[in-house]
Scaffold this active site. Structure first.
Site, PDB file in Angstrom:
ATOM      1  N   GLU A 139      -3.173   3.088  -6.768  1.00 44.27           N
ATOM      2  CA  GLU A 139      -4.069   4.363  -6.663  1.00 44.27           C
ATOM      3  C   GLU A 139      -2.651   5.499  -6.116  1.00 44.27           C
ATOM      4  OE1 GLU A 139      -6.499   2.673  -2.461  1.00 44.27           O
ATOM      5  OE2 GLU A 139      -4.819   2.308  -2.180  1.00 44.27           O
ATOM      6  N   HIS A 189       0.999  -1.519  -0.368  1.00 47.60           N
ATOM      7  CA  HIS A 189       0.062  -0.142   0.346  1.00 47.60           C
ATOM      8  C   HIS A 189       0.812   1.357  -0.219  1.00 47.60           C
ATOM      9  CE1 HIS A 189      -3.101   2.518   0.816  1.00 47.60           C
ATOM     10  NE2 HIS A 189      -3.789   2.322   0.783  1.00 47.60           N
ATOM     11  N   GLY A 241      -9.826   8.054  -3.128  1.00 46.02           N
ATOM     12  CA  GLY A 241     -11.043   9.656  -3.735  1.00 46.02           C
ATOM     13  C   GLY A 241     -12.287   8.835  -3.528  1.00 46.02           C
TER      14      GLY A 241
HETATM   15  O1  G3P Z   1      -7.035   1.856   0.947  1.00 48.31           O
HETATM   16  C1  G3P Z   1      -7.566   3.064   0.135  1.00 48.31           C
HETATM   17  C2  G3P Z   1      -6.566   4.251   0.123  1.00 48.31           C
HETATM   18  O2  G3P Z   1      -5.521   4.154   0.211  1.00 48.31           O
HETATM   19  C3  G3P Z   1      -7.524   5.023  -0.571  1.00 48.31           C
HETATM   20  O3  G3P Z   1      -8.194   5.789   0.561  1.00 48.31           O
HETATM   21  O4  G3P Z   1      -9.344   7.199   1.390  1.00 48.31           O
HETATM   22  O5  G3P Z   1      -9.110   7.924  -1.160  1.00 48.31           O
HETATM   23  O6  G3P Z   1     -10.215   6.006  -0.189  1.00 48.31           O
HETATM   24  P1  G3P Z   1      -8.945   6.582  -0.187  1.00 48.31           P
END
Ligand code: G3P
Length: 220
Positions: free
Chosen positions: A139, A92, A179
């Site tokens: 991500e 991650h 997001g």
């Molecule tokens: O692991 C999911 C994450 O890194 C995304 O976070 O808060 O943008 O949905 P978020």
């Protein structure tokens, strides 16, 4: 088509630790949907969450490729599996590891235990896909925790990752995250060629997590 996968990463949000993790897992378990919902929880909360929501699929947020023995502070896969983990995130953006770490973990876990390797961009997604984890999730770090979904802010990285991973291996599922908050974001993700999403704050910071979850699955 297989059911879309929606992984909610509890991270260390206060709203998703300890008793609050158990409560959020119960809320996830109550959602009536064709989608496959997964809670990625702290290893500290694994046992309690599995006990609290026995019908919910629960993953560990991270694992280390180590065995029984002298490994202070590392997270031991067999113990996590014994506590009910059915899968794990790895690499991650908030817990990067080497490609070797990912490869060793893939070698170590038993058949059926799922691994979602996270990537910051298309190149990293390709390198991880070559190791054939169950999923690669792209991500962009700068969008994590923000208000704009990757599917709107950078749709090209989603479709580009889907294409690159598909070219590398047809056995690797593809997710996107950062997001993501709504059912519209999830359906855009599917349109862009991925089979699900990885999200956190859209649920863990929602004023009403039940409504947030219902919305996420509403267009599937
Ligand atoms: O692991 C999911 C994450 O890194 C995304 O976070 O808060 O943008 O949905 P978020």
């Amino acid at each position: 088509m297989t059911s879309p996968l929606i992984i909610v990463n509890f991270k260390t949000y206060q709203s998703a630790q300890g008793p609050s993790a158990e409560q959020l897992a119960r809320v996830m378990e109550s959602i009536d949907t064709e989608a496959r919902l997964v809670a990625a929880v702290s290893p500290l909360d694994l046992s309690k969450v599995v006990e609290a929501a026995p019908e919910l699929e629960v993953w560990c947020q991270h694992l280390d490729p180590i065995g029984f023995g002298s490994n202070t502070g590392w997270i031991h896969p067999e113990t996590a599996i014994g506590r009910g983990a059915k899968g794990t995130l790895i690499n991650h953006a908030e817990h990067k590891v080497s490609l070797e770490h990912v490869a060793m973990l893939l070698d170590q876990v038993p058949e059926g235990f799922e691994i979602c390797a996270c990537a910051a961009d298309i190149d990293e997604a390709k390198s991880l896909a070559a190791l054939v984890p169950n999923y690669v999730a792209v991500e962009p770090p700068e969008l994590i925790g923000g208000d704009v979904s990757v599917t709107s802010a950078d749709p090209e990285i989603v479709s580009g990752t889907a294409k690159a991973v598909r070219e590398t291996s047809e056995h690797v599922g593809i997710l996107c995250g950062a997001g993501v908050k709504s059912g519209l974001d999830v359906s855009r993700a599917i349109e862009l060629g991925v089979s699900g999403v990885l999200l956190a704050s859209g649920v863990t910071k929602a004023s009403d997590p039940l409504e947030a979850l219902k919305d996420l699955v509403s267009l599937l």
